[in-house]
Design an enzyme around this catalytic site. Structure first.
Site, PDB file in Angstrom:
ATOM      1  CG  HIS A 121      -0.143   0.192   2.511  1.00 28.87           C
ATOM      2  ND1 HIS A 121       0.443  -0.886   3.170  1.00 28.87           N
ATOM      3  CD2 HIS A 121       0.197   1.296   3.224  1.00 28.87           C
ATOM      4  CE1 HIS A 121       1.097  -0.434   4.237  1.00 28.87           C
ATOM      5  NE2 HIS A 121       0.973   0.886   4.288  1.00 28.87           N
ATOM      6  CG  HIS A 132       7.537   4.911   0.754  1.00 32.30           C
ATOM      7  ND1 HIS A 132       7.197   6.012   1.517  1.00 32.30           N
ATOM      8  CD2 HIS A 132       7.536   3.847   1.611  1.00 32.30           C
ATOM      9  CE1 HIS A 132       7.008   5.634   2.769  1.00 32.30           C
ATOM     10  NE2 HIS A 132       7.204   4.330   2.861  1.00 32.30           N
TER      11      HIS A 132
END
Length: 198
Positions: free
Chosen positions: A37, A120
């Site tokens: 995620h 990220h």
């Protein structure tokens, strides 16, 4: 009390590309594919009534859906690396969404996140990995990139304390305008993970 954060889910095809980055780094604990995620705003451990307030406030976010491309790899912790991650090609839409969510959280009195937002996807948490091993891992995978994918919603996720993060649970989801309702079915779920890993 679960730990809350807002996030973007990673669709199946991008998760498959990310899974190919696993391996080749001593001391790495690789994140399970279904737990990939992108955190937008860490909220932390909050009481139930605060979680409800946050969810109600996030109902007011009205942003268009947008395209994202995962690109490049990096590490957190220069002298003592503690995580490796896949980066994101710069996206004004992503920055605007994250900024709005952050302002909502601050208006609700949640402490500001001291870290600058670095979009990220965490690939692995590191334990006693040498900076040299990490540098070699990163340089061998520096040209990593996925095909662009559509971001059709953002979610409020929870996690319980565990080794290596996860399992992560989607508590609530908010669509972005112009998103195709079918788009949400293209996300990797726990049941897909075993198929992706084969």
């Amino acid at each position: 009390m679960p730990r809350l954060f807002t996030a973007l889910e990673i669709p199946r095809d991008a998760a498959l590309s990310l899974s190919l980055l696993r391996g080749g780094l001593p001391g790495a604990r690789w994140i399970d594919v279904e737990n990939y995620h992108m955190t937008l705003r860490f909220i932390g451990d909050v009481e139930g009534h605060v979680a409800d307030e946050i969810a109600n406030a996030l109902d007011r976010v009205h942003r268009p859906s947008f395209s994202l491309t995962l690109s490049g790899v990096g590490a957190f912790g220069q002298k003592k690396p503690h995580a490796v991650w896949a980066g994101v090609f710069a996206s004004p839409d992503l920055s605007a969404l994250q900024g709005e969510i952050d302002r909502i959280c601050q208006r609700l009195g949640l402490p500001a996140d001291p870290r600058k937002f670095t979009p990220h996807v965490t690939l692995a948490r590191l334990r006693n990995s040498s900076p040299l091993d990490v540098a070699q891992y990163l340089s061998a995978r520096g040209n990593f990139s996925t095909l662009p994918f559509r971001v059709g919603r953002f979610v409020l996720m929870s996690s319980r304390d565990s080794v290596g993060g996860g399992p992560y649970i989607v508590e609530e989801a908010w669509p972005l305008s112009g998103a195709d309702a079918r788009a949400s079915s293209s996300f990797a779920s726990a049941s897909d993970a075993s198929r992706i890993m084969r």
